[in-house]
Scaffold this motif. Sequence first.
Motif, PDB file in Angstrom:
ATOM      1  N   SER A 147      54.630  45.923  15.498  1.00  0.00           N
ATOM      2  CA  SER A 147      53.866  45.468  16.662  1.00  0.00           C
ATOM      3  C   SER A 147      53.191  46.656  17.353  1.00  0.00           C
ATOM      4  O   SER A 147      52.010  46.586  17.712  1.00  0.00           O
ATOM      5  CB  SER A 147      54.776  44.760  17.660  1.00  0.00           C
ATOM      6  OG  SER A 147      55.299  43.597  17.100  1.00  0.00           O
ATOM      7  N   ARG A 148      53.944  47.746  17.509  1.00  0.00           N
ATOM      8  CA  ARG A 148      53.400  48.934  18.147  1.00  0.00           C
ATOM      9  C   ARG A 148      52.244  49.494  17.318  1.00  0.00           C
ATOM     10  O   ARG A 148      51.185  49.836  17.848  1.00  0.00           O
ATOM     11  CB  ARG A 148      54.488  49.994  18.306  1.00  0.00           C
ATOM     12  CG  ARG A 148      54.010  51.271  18.980  1.00  0.00           C
ATOM     13  CD  ARG A 148      55.111  52.322  19.072  1.00  0.00           C
ATOM     14  NE  ARG A 148      55.783  52.609  17.836  1.00  0.00           N
ATOM     15  CZ  ARG A 148      55.319  53.416  16.882  1.00  0.00           C
ATOM     16  NH1 ARG A 148      54.148  53.998  17.030  1.00  0.00           N
ATOM     17  NH2 ARG A 148      56.015  53.637  15.789  1.00  0.00           N
ATOM     18  N   LEU A 149      52.413  49.549  16.016  1.00  0.00           N
ATOM     19  CA  LEU A 149      51.370  50.088  15.135  1.00  0.00           C
ATOM     20  C   LEU A 149      50.126  49.191  15.127  1.00  0.00           C
ATOM     21  O   LEU A 149      49.001  49.688  15.063  1.00  0.00           O
ATOM     22  CB  LEU A 149      51.906  50.277  13.720  1.00  0.00           C
ATOM     23  CG  LEU A 149      52.869  51.451  13.549  1.00  0.00           C
ATOM     24  CD1 LEU A 149      53.485  51.428  12.159  1.00  0.00           C
ATOM     25  CD2 LEU A 149      52.178  52.764  13.809  1.00  0.00           C
ATOM     26  N   LEU A 150      50.330  47.886  15.195  1.00  0.00           N
ATOM     27  CA  LEU A 150      49.180  46.983  15.253  1.00  0.00           C
ATOM     28  C   LEU A 150      48.382  47.201  16.538  1.00  0.00           C
ATOM     29  O   LEU A 150      47.150  47.185  16.516  1.00  0.00           O
ATOM     30  CB  LEU A 150      49.633  45.528  15.143  1.00  0.00           C
ATOM     31  CG  LEU A 150      50.080  45.086  13.741  1.00  0.00           C
ATOM     32  CD1 LEU A 150      50.667  43.687  13.794  1.00  0.00           C
ATOM     33  CD2 LEU A 150      48.922  45.128  12.765  1.00  0.00           C
ATOM     34  N   CYS A 151      49.090  47.429  17.658  1.00  0.00           N
ATOM     35  CA  CYS A 151      48.404  47.716  18.920  1.00  0.00           C
ATOM     36  C   CYS A 151      47.618  49.020  18.803  1.00  0.00           C
ATOM     37  O   CYS A 151      46.466  49.095  19.229  1.00  0.00           O
ATOM     38  CB  CYS A 151      49.405  47.802  20.069  1.00  0.00           C
ATOM     39  SG  CYS A 151      50.101  46.208  20.536  1.00  0.00           S
ATOM     40  N   GLN A 177      43.130  55.932   8.872  1.00  0.00           N
ATOM     41  CA  GLN A 177      43.622  55.830   7.496  1.00  0.00           C
ATOM     42  C   GLN A 177      45.112  56.151   7.439  1.00  0.00           C
ATOM     43  O   GLN A 177      45.877  55.468   6.757  1.00  0.00           O
ATOM     44  CB  GLN A 177      42.832  56.769   6.566  1.00  0.00           C
ATOM     45  CG  GLN A 177      41.394  56.363   6.380  1.00  0.00           C
ATOM     46  CD  GLN A 177      41.250  54.989   5.760  1.00  0.00           C
ATOM     47  OE1 GLN A 177      42.027  54.585   4.912  1.00  0.00           O
ATOM     48  NE2 GLN A 177      40.243  54.248   6.198  1.00  0.00           N
ATOM     49  N   ALA A 178      45.525  57.203   8.154  1.00  0.00           N
ATOM     50  CA  ALA A 178      46.944  57.557   8.170  1.00  0.00           C
ATOM     51  C   ALA A 178      47.760  56.431   8.800  1.00  0.00           C
ATOM     52  O   ALA A 178      48.844  56.085   8.310  1.00  0.00           O
ATOM     53  CB  ALA A 178      47.153  58.866   8.938  1.00  0.00           C
ATOM     54  N   LEU A 179      47.235  55.864   9.860  1.00  0.00           N
ATOM     55  CA  LEU A 179      47.923  54.762  10.532  1.00  0.00           C
ATOM     56  C   LEU A 179      48.028  53.550   9.616  1.00  0.00           C
ATOM     57  O   LEU A 179      49.076  52.913   9.532  1.00  0.00           O
ATOM     58  CB  LEU A 179      47.188  54.392  11.819  1.00  0.00           C
ATOM     59  CG  LEU A 179      47.814  53.302  12.679  1.00  0.00           C
ATOM     60  CD1 LEU A 179      49.154  53.765  13.214  1.00  0.00           C
ATOM     61  CD2 LEU A 179      46.899  52.956  13.826  1.00  0.00           C
ATOM     62  N   LEU A 180      46.944  53.251   8.908  1.00  0.00           N
ATOM     63  CA  LEU A 180      46.969  52.119   7.983  1.00  0.00           C
ATOM     64  C   LEU A 180      47.954  52.357   6.844  1.00  0.00           C
ATOM     65  O   LEU A 180      48.658  51.434   6.425  1.00  0.00           O
ATOM     66  CB  LEU A 180      45.572  51.858   7.422  1.00  0.00           C
ATOM     67  CG  LEU A 180      44.569  51.248   8.406  1.00  0.00           C
ATOM     68  CD1 LEU A 180      43.186  51.203   7.777  1.00  0.00           C
ATOM     69  CD2 LEU A 180      45.002  49.873   8.843  1.00  0.00           C
ATOM     70  N   GLN A 238      67.836  46.305  11.781  1.00  0.00           N
ATOM     71  CA  GLN A 238      66.729  47.006  11.130  1.00  0.00           C
ATOM     72  C   GLN A 238      65.464  46.161  11.168  1.00  0.00           C
ATOM     73  O   GLN A 238      64.363  46.677  11.384  1.00  0.00           O
ATOM     74  CB  GLN A 238      67.077  47.362   9.687  1.00  0.00           C
ATOM     75  CG  GLN A 238      68.066  48.496   9.561  1.00  0.00           C
ATOM     76  CD  GLN A 238      68.409  48.794   8.104  1.00  0.00           C
ATOM     77  OE1 GLN A 238      68.162  47.974   7.233  1.00  0.00           O
ATOM     78  NE2 GLN A 238      68.991  49.961   7.872  1.00  0.00           N
ATOM     79  N   ILE A 239      65.607  44.880  10.978  1.00  0.00           N
ATOM     80  CA  ILE A 239      64.446  43.987  11.005  1.00  0.00           C
ATOM     81  C   ILE A 239      63.830  43.975  12.403  1.00  0.00           C
ATOM     82  O   ILE A 239      62.611  44.053  12.561  1.00  0.00           O
ATOM     83  CB  ILE A 239      64.833  42.565  10.540  1.00  0.00           C
ATOM     84  CG1 ILE A 239      65.106  42.584   9.030  1.00  0.00           C
ATOM     85  CG2 ILE A 239      63.757  41.558  10.892  1.00  0.00           C
ATOM     86  CD1 ILE A 239      65.714  41.320   8.491  1.00  0.00           C
ATOM     87  N   LYS A 240      64.680  43.912  13.431  1.00  0.00           N
ATOM     88  CA  LYS A 240      64.162  43.938  14.803  1.00  0.00           C
ATOM     89  C   LYS A 240      63.429  45.250  15.071  1.00  0.00           C
ATOM     90  O   LYS A 240      62.349  45.258  15.668  1.00  0.00           O
ATOM     91  CB  LYS A 240      65.303  43.777  15.811  1.00  0.00           C
ATOM     92  CG  LYS A 240      65.851  42.378  15.887  1.00  0.00           C
ATOM     93  CD  LYS A 240      66.983  42.298  16.885  1.00  0.00           C
ATOM     94  CE  LYS A 240      67.658  40.936  16.859  1.00  0.00           C
ATOM     95  NZ  LYS A 240      68.811  40.878  17.765  1.00  0.00           N
ATOM     96  N   ASP A 241      64.007  46.372  14.624  1.00  0.00           N
ATOM     97  CA  ASP A 241      63.361  47.671  14.804  1.00  0.00           C
ATOM     98  C   ASP A 241      62.014  47.713  14.086  1.00  0.00           C
ATOM     99  O   ASP A 241      61.016  48.204  14.627  1.00  0.00           O
ATOM    100  CB  ASP A 241      64.255  48.807  14.291  1.00  0.00           C
ATOM    101  CG  ASP A 241      65.507  48.996  15.132  1.00  0.00           C
ATOM    102  OD1 ASP A 241      65.538  48.504  16.280  1.00  0.00           O
ATOM    103  OD2 ASP A 241      66.460  49.644  14.630  1.00  0.00           O
ATOM    104  N   LEU A 242      61.989  47.206  12.859  1.00  0.00           N
ATOM    105  CA  LEU A 242      60.739  47.210  12.088  1.00  0.00           C
ATOM    106  C   LEU A 242      59.688  46.309  12.728  1.00  0.00           C
ATOM    107  O   LEU A 242      58.503  46.641  12.746  1.00  0.00           O
ATOM    108  CB  LEU A 242      60.999  46.779  10.644  1.00  0.00           C
ATOM    109  CG  LEU A 242      61.690  47.826   9.771  1.00  0.00           C
ATOM    110  CD1 LEU A 242      62.061  47.209   8.429  1.00  0.00           C
ATOM    111  CD2 LEU A 242      60.809  49.028   9.570  1.00  0.00           C
ATOM    112  N   LEU A 279      55.302  50.423   6.256  1.00  0.00           N
ATOM    113  CA  LEU A 279      56.248  49.664   7.076  1.00  0.00           C
ATOM    114  C   LEU A 279      56.260  48.184   6.696  1.00  0.00           C
ATOM    115  O   LEU A 279      57.317  47.547   6.706  1.00  0.00           O
ATOM    116  CB  LEU A 279      55.916  49.828   8.556  1.00  0.00           C
ATOM    117  CG  LEU A 279      56.269  51.187   9.149  1.00  0.00           C
ATOM    118  CD1 LEU A 279      55.750  51.281  10.575  1.00  0.00           C
ATOM    119  CD2 LEU A 279      57.758  51.445   9.100  1.00  0.00           C
ATOM    120  N   GLU A 280      55.092  47.650   6.376  1.00  0.00           N
ATOM    121  CA  GLU A 280      55.036  46.252   5.958  1.00  0.00           C
ATOM    122  C   GLU A 280      55.808  46.043   4.660  1.00  0.00           C
ATOM    123  O   GLU A 280      56.521  45.052   4.507  1.00  0.00           O
ATOM    124  CB  GLU A 280      53.590  45.796   5.796  1.00  0.00           C
ATOM    125  CG  GLU A 280      52.875  45.576   7.109  1.00  0.00           C
ATOM    126  CD  GLU A 280      51.402  45.244   6.940  1.00  0.00           C
ATOM    127  OE1 GLU A 280      50.835  45.481   5.852  1.00  0.00           O
ATOM    128  OE2 GLU A 280      50.816  44.748   7.914  1.00  0.00           O
TER     129      GLU A 280
END
Length: 184
Positions: free
Chosen positions: A156-160, A68-71, A147-151, A77-78
């Motif tokens: 991507s990392r969070l989705l993994c 839940q925290a991750l979501l 900033q867009i590249k960082d996000l 972030l989205e």
Amino acid sequence: GKQQRRGEESSRLAGKIQMELSQEGFSPLAAILEPDSDLSEEDEEKEALLQEADEAMEKLAEFEHASQALLAELNSLEAEYEIERRCREQAEAYAAQMNRENKQLKRISAVLLPMLSHLPGDFASLGNEDETPGDPAPDVVCQYLEQIKDLQAKVSRLLCEKKELATQVKELQGHVQHLQEQAT
């Protein structure tokens, strides 16, 4: 929740034991009066399975909380990514507009430059003053692109991580279900 579940499991277990004892000819009173009667291996095994199931449920709850925290972080972030994407689009539109206006001003300058020699001295000197305001637009665009590249990397990392956690949650749910099936 856990205590209620444990209480229900204990009540069910007590009911089963009482039924088994009554079928074998033992009365509940006789079982209570026998102080030397120990829990049978099956009861200990069931208790161990129940404890293991409780531990698995706790882990599952921890993973669900982490998920839940991750979501929540992913949604944040989205949203931030969407805002920055819109800012980038606006910056690109502004840059394109400035480009068109600059070309138009260059054309006007090219037309007016030959006429400059025919103007009196005061008017001619007005056009020679250098007024070059700093052009922060390229820096801002580069900053937004970074900033867009960082996000994007963060998303991507969070989705993994989300996929890994979902897999772990499914495994734990399967383990809990297996333990519950063994307990019954």
